[in-house]
Write a protein that holds these residues in place. Structure first.
Motif, mmCIF file in Angstrom:
data_model
loop_
_atom_site.group_PDB
_atom_site.id
_atom_site.type_symbol
_atom_site.label_atom_id
_atom_site.label_comp_id
_atom_site.label_asym_id
_atom_site.label_seq_id
_atom_site.Cartn_x
_atom_site.Cartn_y
_atom_site.Cartn_z
ATOM 1 N N VAL A 144 -5.253 14.486 6.915
ATOM 2 C CA VAL A 144 -6.008 14.355 8.559
ATOM 3 C C VAL A 144 -7.328 14.800 7.452
ATOM 4 O O VAL A 144 -7.490 15.841 6.425
ATOM 5 N N SER A 145 -9.328 14.343 7.883
ATOM 6 C CA SER A 145 -9.931 14.105 7.428
ATOM 7 C C SER A 145 -10.987 14.311 8.518
ATOM 8 O O SER A 145 -10.493 13.909 9.498
ATOM 9 N N LEU A 146 -11.810 15.181 8.659
ATOM 10 C CA LEU A 146 -12.659 15.315 9.740
ATOM 11 C C LEU A 146 -13.902 15.240 8.910
ATOM 12 O O LEU A 146 -14.341 16.693 8.169
ATOM 13 N N LYS A 147 -15.019 14.319 9.170
ATOM 14 C CA LYS A 147 -16.146 14.046 8.424
ATOM 15 C C LYS A 147 -18.102 13.951 9.593
ATOM 16 O O LYS A 147 -17.177 13.563 10.222
ATOM 17 N N SER A 148 -18.879 14.946 8.819
ATOM 18 C CA SER A 148 -19.592 14.391 9.320
ATOM 19 C C SER A 148 -20.973 14.251 8.398
ATOM 20 O O SER A 148 -20.343 15.185 6.770
ATOM 21 N N SER A 149 -21.782 14.167 8.139
ATOM 22 C CA SER A 149 -23.334 13.845 7.390
ATOM 23 C C SER A 149 -23.231 15.661 7.163
ATOM 24 O O SER A 149 -24.533 15.841 6.389
ATOM 25 N N ASP A 150 -23.894 15.776 8.630
ATOM 26 C CA ASP A 150 -24.326 17.060 8.711
ATOM 27 C C ASP A 150 -23.106 18.138 8.104
ATOM 28 O O ASP A 150 -21.706 18.689 8.972
ATOM 29 N N THR A 172 3.017 7.208 3.940
ATOM 30 C CA THR A 172 1.463 8.121 4.054
ATOM 31 C C THR A 172 0.692 7.890 4.817
ATOM 32 O O THR A 172 -0.284 6.370 5.006
ATOM 33 N N VAL A 173 -0.340 8.890 5.885
ATOM 34 C CA VAL A 173 -1.962 7.812 6.312
ATOM 35 C C VAL A 173 -2.522 9.193 6.012
ATOM 36 O O VAL A 173 -1.947 10.541 6.690
ATOM 37 N N ARG A 174 -3.626 8.737 6.348
ATOM 38 C CA ARG A 174 -4.419 9.579 6.154
ATOM 39 C C ARG A 174 -5.303 9.528 7.988
ATOM 40 O O ARG A 174 -5.735 7.960 7.895
ATOM 41 N N ILE A 175 -5.620 10.439 8.640
ATOM 42 C CA ILE A 175 -5.804 10.250 9.814
ATOM 43 C C ILE A 175 -8.060 10.653 9.908
ATOM 44 O O ILE A 175 -7.427 11.579 10.070
ATOM 45 N N GLY A 176 -8.131 10.092 9.729
ATOM 46 C CA GLY A 176 -9.597 9.305 8.851
ATOM 47 C C GLY A 176 -11.064 9.885 10.328
ATOM 48 O O GLY A 176 -11.380 8.693 10.850
ATOM 49 N N VAL A 177 -10.939 11.164 10.862
ATOM 50 C CA VAL A 177 -11.962 10.890 11.781
ATOM 51 C C VAL A 177 -13.675 10.935 11.145
ATOM 52 O O VAL A 177 -13.351 12.093 10.572
ATOM 53 N N ASN A 178 -14.552 10.716 12.157
ATOM 54 C CA ASN A 178 -16.505 10.303 11.371
ATOM 55 C C ASN A 178 -17.005 10.887 12.826
ATOM 56 O O ASN A 178 -16.430 10.730 13.470
ATOM 57 N N THR A 179 -17.853 11.880 12.828
ATOM 58 C CA THR A 179 -19.079 11.291 13.731
ATOM 59 C C THR A 179 -20.010 10.783 14.204
ATOM 60 O O THR A 179 -19.698 10.560 15.677
ATOM 61 N N ALA A 198 0.576 -1.401 -0.330
ATOM 62 C CA ALA A 198 0.315 0.227 0.054
ATOM 63 C C ALA A 198 1.227 1.307 -0.069
ATOM 64 O O ALA A 198 2.262 1.479 0.952
ATOM 65 N N ASP A 199 0.477 2.289 -0.337
ATOM 66 C CA ASP A 199 1.271 3.653 -0.434
ATOM 67 C C ASP A 199 0.527 4.389 -0.168
ATOM 68 O O ASP A 199 1.578 5.149 1.048
ATOM 69 N N GLY A 200 -0.913 4.165 0.702
ATOM 70 C CA GLY A 200 -0.714 5.029 2.148
ATOM 71 C C GLY A 200 -1.917 4.231 3.104
ATOM 72 O O GLY A 200 -2.158 3.217 2.326
ATOM 73 N N LEU A 201 -2.440 4.292 4.462
ATOM 74 C CA LEU A 201 -3.341 4.118 4.796
ATOM 75 C C LEU A 201 -4.447 5.416 5.484
ATOM 76 O O LEU A 201 -3.489 6.487 5.636
ATOM 77 N N ARG A 202 -5.669 4.569 6.062
ATOM 78 C CA ARG A 202 -6.414 5.026 6.280
ATOM 79 C C ARG A 202 -6.810 4.352 7.388
ATOM 80 O O ARG A 202 -7.315 3.899 7.535
ATOM 81 N N LEU A 203 -6.706 5.292 8.649
ATOM 82 C CA LEU A 203 -6.941 4.626 10.070
ATOM 83 C C LEU A 203 -8.154 5.517 10.519
ATOM 84 O O LEU A 203 -8.422 6.828 10.154
ATOM 85 N N ASN A 204 -8.754 5.217 11.104
ATOM 86 C CA ASN A 204 -9.941 5.486 12.263
ATOM 87 C C ASN A 204 -9.514 5.502 13.273
ATOM 88 O O ASN A 204 -9.367 4.235 14.027
ATOM 89 N N PRO A 205 -9.729 6.935 13.968
ATOM 90 C CA PRO A 205 -8.666 6.827 15.535
ATOM 91 C C PRO A 205 -10.469 6.075 16.644
ATOM 92 O O PRO A 205 -9.889 6.115 17.771
ATOM 93 N N GLY A 206 -11.430 6.381 16.104
ATOM 94 C CA GLY A 206 -12.307 6.047 16.917
ATOM 95 C C GLY A 206 -12.984 4.460 17.091
ATOM 96 O O GLY A 206 -12.945 4.009 17.765
ATOM 97 N N ASN A 207 -12.193 3.170 16.290
ATOM 98 C CA ASN A 207 -11.499 2.227 16.432
ATOM 99 C C ASN A 207 -10.267 1.557 16.819
ATOM 100 O O ASN A 207 -10.317 0.623 16.043
#
Length: 353
Positions: A168-174, A122-129, A93-102
């Motif tokens: 970093v990503s900070l995503k919500s459906s709102d 490379t790592v994307r720290i992907g935060v979701n509400t 993999a060229d990079g990872l997407r990890l979810n701090p919530g799980n």
């Protein structure tokens, strides 16, 4: 707001690099042929980063084949099990997407961070509400402050292990929450931001929410890479992402088509002309052809029509039963209404290369 530049494979992200487009395969990762076929389609449409789900260890051999043959940088989407992250790195993999919530245990996260640092990944720290860490949610709720706190805590773990190739990503459906979180993070960190409105909905509703949220942030100079999340094929995500970038002036793959909204002053049948021009632009783009123009105008009356058409590279302005064609600001033709469309389309075709 200028962010720090990082690299995913050879693709620059942040630091003034062009905003990149990414999407996620909806194929079974265990089927490498299907994944690669879809990646090829996405690449032809203008996608620059692709992400694949890694639900278990069983898909890793297929994932390795994808990594070895993909024309795009490949990101592994990891949840729940840090060992899947280590396996994906080993698979190429060229990079990872990890979810701090799980994946939140510091010792396990540190192992992944150390390996990413060693390999230069490379790592994307992907935060979701929808999946915040319970401790942070209990203290701060589910708003922008909680999302940013979660991201900063995770960043600290990675940087302590020497891994600085982070986004970093900070995503919500709102919509409002997503925009506020991005603003807050940009005020606290120079790391590149991946923008998106998660679970935005169907093609129609998701298009609206994504264009507003992503577009608003890009207009303020916030955001370095985008993914439009839709309940639709990923090919549609890429098409819409390109349209958003074009609308905010960050991408010029095809000319901007401007046309009037029509009103009682419109004296020619404008809508069929607009649709035909747009269909031709789609046809040329799908054929890999480019036009040397920034703007095409299709206008229906004498109020704003001549001015807009004159400012375009090529434009037409309708009058009573007739229309004039402007090229580089000058009138070059005046034709009856029933002759204007084929002539206008032919001029566009002749300019395509």
């Amino acid at each position: 707001m200028r962010s720090r530049q990082i690299f995913l494979g050879t693709l620059a992200i942040g630091g003034g690099a062009p905003v990149s487009i990414q999407s996620m395969c909806d194929t079974d990762t265990a089927d490498s042929s299907a994944c690669l076929a879809q990646i090829e389609r996405l690449a032809k449409l203008g996608c620059q980063i692709v992400r694949l789900a890694i639900p278990d260890q069983a898909v890793l051999p297929s994932f390795a084949r994808v990594c070895a043959q993909s024309p795009l940088p490949v990101v592994a989407d990891i949840h729940y099990d840090y060992r899947l992250a280590l396996g994906a790195l080993e698979a190429g993999a060229d990079g990872l997407r990890l979810n701090p919530g799980n994946i939140s245990e510091p010792d396990k996260v540190s192992l992944v961070a150390k390996e990413c640092a060693r390999l230069g990944k490379t790592v994307r720290i992907g935060v979701n509400t929808g999946s915040l860490e319970r401790k942070i949610e209990a203290e701060l709720g589910r708003g922008p402050e909680a999302m940013v706190a979660s991201a900063l805590a995770y960043i600290d773990i990675f940087e302590r292990q020497g891994c600085h190739n982070l986004k970093v990503s900070l995503k919500s459906s709102d919509l409002k929450t997503s925009v506020q979180a991005a603003h807050l993070f940009a005020s606290k960190s120079e790391l590149p931001l991946h923008l998106g409105i998660t679970e935005a909905g169907s093609l129609r509703s998701g298009m609206l929410k994504s264009a507003i949220g992503i577009g608003a942030l890009l207009l303020e100079g916030i955001g370095d890479t985008i993914r439009v999340s839709l309940s639709a094929p990923p090919e549609e995500e890429v098409k819409l992402a390109k349209q958003i970038l074009a609308a905010v002036g960050l991408r010029h793959d095809r000319p901007e088509l401007i046309s009037c909204p029509t009103c009682g002053r419109t004296q020619i049948r404008l809508l069929p002309i607009v649709e035909a021009v747009e269909n031709l632009l789609d046809e040329l783009e799908n054929a890999g052809k480019h036009l040397p123009w920034r703007k095409i105008a299709v206008m229906g009356c004498s109020v704003n029509g001549p001015g807009e058409a004159r400012e375009a590279d090529i434009g037409m302005a309708g009058g009573k039963g007739k229309a004039v064609i402007f090229e580089q600001g000058k009138i070059t033709m005046s034709l009856p209404e029933n002759e204007i469309l084929p002539v206008f389309l032919q001029k566009i075709r002749e300019a395509a290369r």
